[in-house]
Scaffold this motif. Structure first.
Motif, mmCIF file in Angstrom:
data_model
loop_
_atom_site.group_PDB
_atom_site.id
_atom_site.type_symbol
_atom_site.label_atom_id
_atom_site.label_comp_id
_atom_site.label_asym_id
_atom_site.label_seq_id
_atom_site.Cartn_x
_atom_site.Cartn_y
_atom_site.Cartn_z
ATOM 1 N N GLN A 47 0.886 -1.165 0.093
ATOM 2 C CA GLN A 47 -0.064 -0.153 0.117
ATOM 3 C C GLN A 47 0.717 1.171 0.040
ATOM 4 O O GLN A 47 2.013 1.226 0.784
ATOM 5 C CB GLN A 47 -0.774 -0.085 1.097
ATOM 6 N N PHE A 49 0.611 5.182 0.613
ATOM 7 C CA PHE A 49 -0.144 6.311 1.076
ATOM 8 C C PHE A 49 0.378 7.818 1.036
ATOM 9 O O PHE A 49 1.487 7.940 1.197
ATOM 10 C CB PHE A 49 -0.080 6.058 2.903
ATOM 11 N N HIS A 55 -3.032 13.084 -2.650
ATOM 12 C CA HIS A 55 -3.925 11.836 -3.094
ATOM 13 C C HIS A 55 -5.138 12.506 -4.185
ATOM 14 O O HIS A 55 -5.632 11.684 -5.123
ATOM 15 C CB HIS A 55 -4.662 11.277 -1.932
ATOM 16 N N ASP A 95 -1.904 -0.576 -3.916
ATOM 17 C CA ASP A 95 -3.113 0.370 -3.878
ATOM 18 C C ASP A 95 -2.610 1.645 -3.185
ATOM 19 O O ASP A 95 -1.874 1.879 -2.329
ATOM 20 C CB ASP A 95 -4.115 -0.458 -2.813
ATOM 21 N N HIS A 97 -3.885 5.081 -1.204
ATOM 22 C CA HIS A 97 -4.517 5.388 -0.146
ATOM 23 C C HIS A 97 -4.127 6.885 0.483
ATOM 24 O O HIS A 97 -3.032 7.298 0.184
ATOM 25 C CB HIS A 97 -4.995 4.521 0.874
ATOM 26 N N ASP A 101 -8.166 7.792 5.174
ATOM 27 C CA ASP A 101 -9.378 6.922 4.356
ATOM 28 C C ASP A 101 -9.280 5.464 4.534
ATOM 29 O O ASP A 101 -10.265 4.606 4.713
ATOM 30 C CB ASP A 101 -9.337 7.387 2.811
ATOM 31 N N PHE A 102 -8.165 5.210 4.699
ATOM 32 C CA PHE A 102 -7.665 3.537 4.852
ATOM 33 C C PHE A 102 -8.299 3.218 6.134
ATOM 34 O O PHE A 102 -8.877 2.218 6.285
ATOM 35 C CB PHE A 102 -6.123 3.140 4.804
ATOM 36 N N ARG A 105 -12.316 3.160 6.260
ATOM 37 C CA ARG A 105 -12.693 1.851 5.323
ATOM 38 C C ARG A 105 -12.334 0.491 6.282
ATOM 39 O O ARG A 105 -13.132 -0.340 6.466
ATOM 40 C CB ARG A 105 -12.168 2.046 4.253
#
Length: 339
Positions: A47, A49, A55, A95, A97, A101-102, A105
């Motif tokens: 991931q 970030f 972003h 991914d 993020h 937000d990660f 979720r």
């Protein structure tokens, strides 16, 4: 990350500040994957970030650049493969993020705000474990501080969950013998298995370790310091054919946990010896005694208010339904249980 992802990001976005990690779902995050894990939903993942402003402007560009430049294979493994959540086998799994937000979720909480007791209690331990575990490869955005913040419950929330675990034992510990006493050894065995799980949960809590989900619960338990003393007896409980043998194996586990409790020095000392359940021929530790001692030690007004009602524990004590525990949005509907 070192061999492929970081060089791509460094050459295409040299000024970009970001954090890179492998956290969240997956046996590989927990360190429990084996060759069997590789038959589906397994492959190189990471991931990335970004700060919120980056972003908004760069997430899609970064992901597309990675999709264009990632090799098709890395160390013999495909870099594009299907995950159970997506089903697509043509997508890479770098991914992009924001940290906030990660967390919203995955954990179901707003980590930028103040976390109230209910926020802590509604996050499944398996998710907290896989968030604070896993690897961080680069950390320009200080994910480490957030992981440290979430590494364990606030003190009084911890007391509340401990009290709830002892309360569960107190509610069930005589039922193993009661069912067996009327000839229901299957029913007795079911109660005993519940008690084994609660003993193990209490050991995790006392050692300040979040427990993973069912598949790896026993594996992670074996890593605890208390496992050496507890594991053999708990295995005997599950294998025992009669209630008397189940009880004979459970009582030493209760007394060991009671001594662990006193060693933590969270409450006034509680007698750590088993005793008869009223005038019946069943031996118990009296889990409610430890729950009451923990309740008296609580100082946070909101936690004390929660503890003034029946002790529910965290969401893992309320349900083991996988579909619910995997859906933070639906868990949020249960907030009224703690408010």
């Amino acid at each position: 990350f070192d061999d492929v992802v970081e060089p791509i990001l460094g050459s295409s976005f040299p000024a970009l500040r970001y954090t890179a990690a492998l956290i969240g779902p997956g046996s590989d995050v927990l360190g429990f994957d084996t060759p069997m894990s590789m038959d589906h939903g397994w492959g190189p993942r990471v991931q990335v970030f970004l700060a919120p402003s980056d972003h908004r402007s760069l997430a899609l560009v970064v992901r597309e650049e990675l999709g264009r430049r990632l090799p098709t294979r890395f160390r013999g493994h495909a870099t594009r493969f299907a995950l159970p959540s997506s089903g697509r086998d043509d997508d890479h799994h770098v991914d992009v993020h924001t940290i906030s937000d990660f967390c919203t979720r995955y954990l179901g909480v707003d980590v930028e705000g103040v976390l109230r007791p209910a926020d802590w209690l509604l996050v499944p331990q398996q998710r907290l474990r896989s968030f604070v575990g896993g690897r961080v490869f680069r950390d320009d955005l200080d994910l480490a501080s957030l992981r440290e913040r979430l590494s364990w419950y606030p003190h009084d929330v911890w007391l509340y969950v401990l009290a709830s675990a002892w309360s569960r034992i107190g509610e069930d510990e005589h039922l193993c013998g009661r069912a067996g006493h009327v000839g229901d050894e299957v029913g007795s065995g079911i109660v005993a298995a519940r008690l084994v799980r609660d003993v193990m949960r209490l050991a995790f809590l006392m050692e300040r370790r979040y427990a993973p989900y069912a598949k790896w619960f026993g594996t992670a338990f074996r890593e605890l310091q208390s496992a050496e003393a507890l594991h053999g007896g708990l295995a005997d409980v599950l294998a025992a054919p009669t209630w008397t043998r189940r009880e004979a194996a459970l009582v030493p586990a209760y007394e060991y946990l009671a001594r662990m409790h006193n060693d933590l020095d969270l409450t006034e000392p509680v007698d750590a010896h088993a005793r008869a359940f009223h005038d019946r021929p069943f031996r118990v530790i009296g889990g409610e005694r430890f729950a009451e001692a923990l309740k008296r030690a609580m100082r946070d007004d909101e936690v004390r208010r929660l503890a003034g009602r029946r002790l529910l524990g965290n969401i893992d004590f309320v349900t083991d339904n996988t579909d619910l525990l995997e859906d933070p949005a639906r868990i949020a509907c249960l907030r009224h249980l703690y408010e």
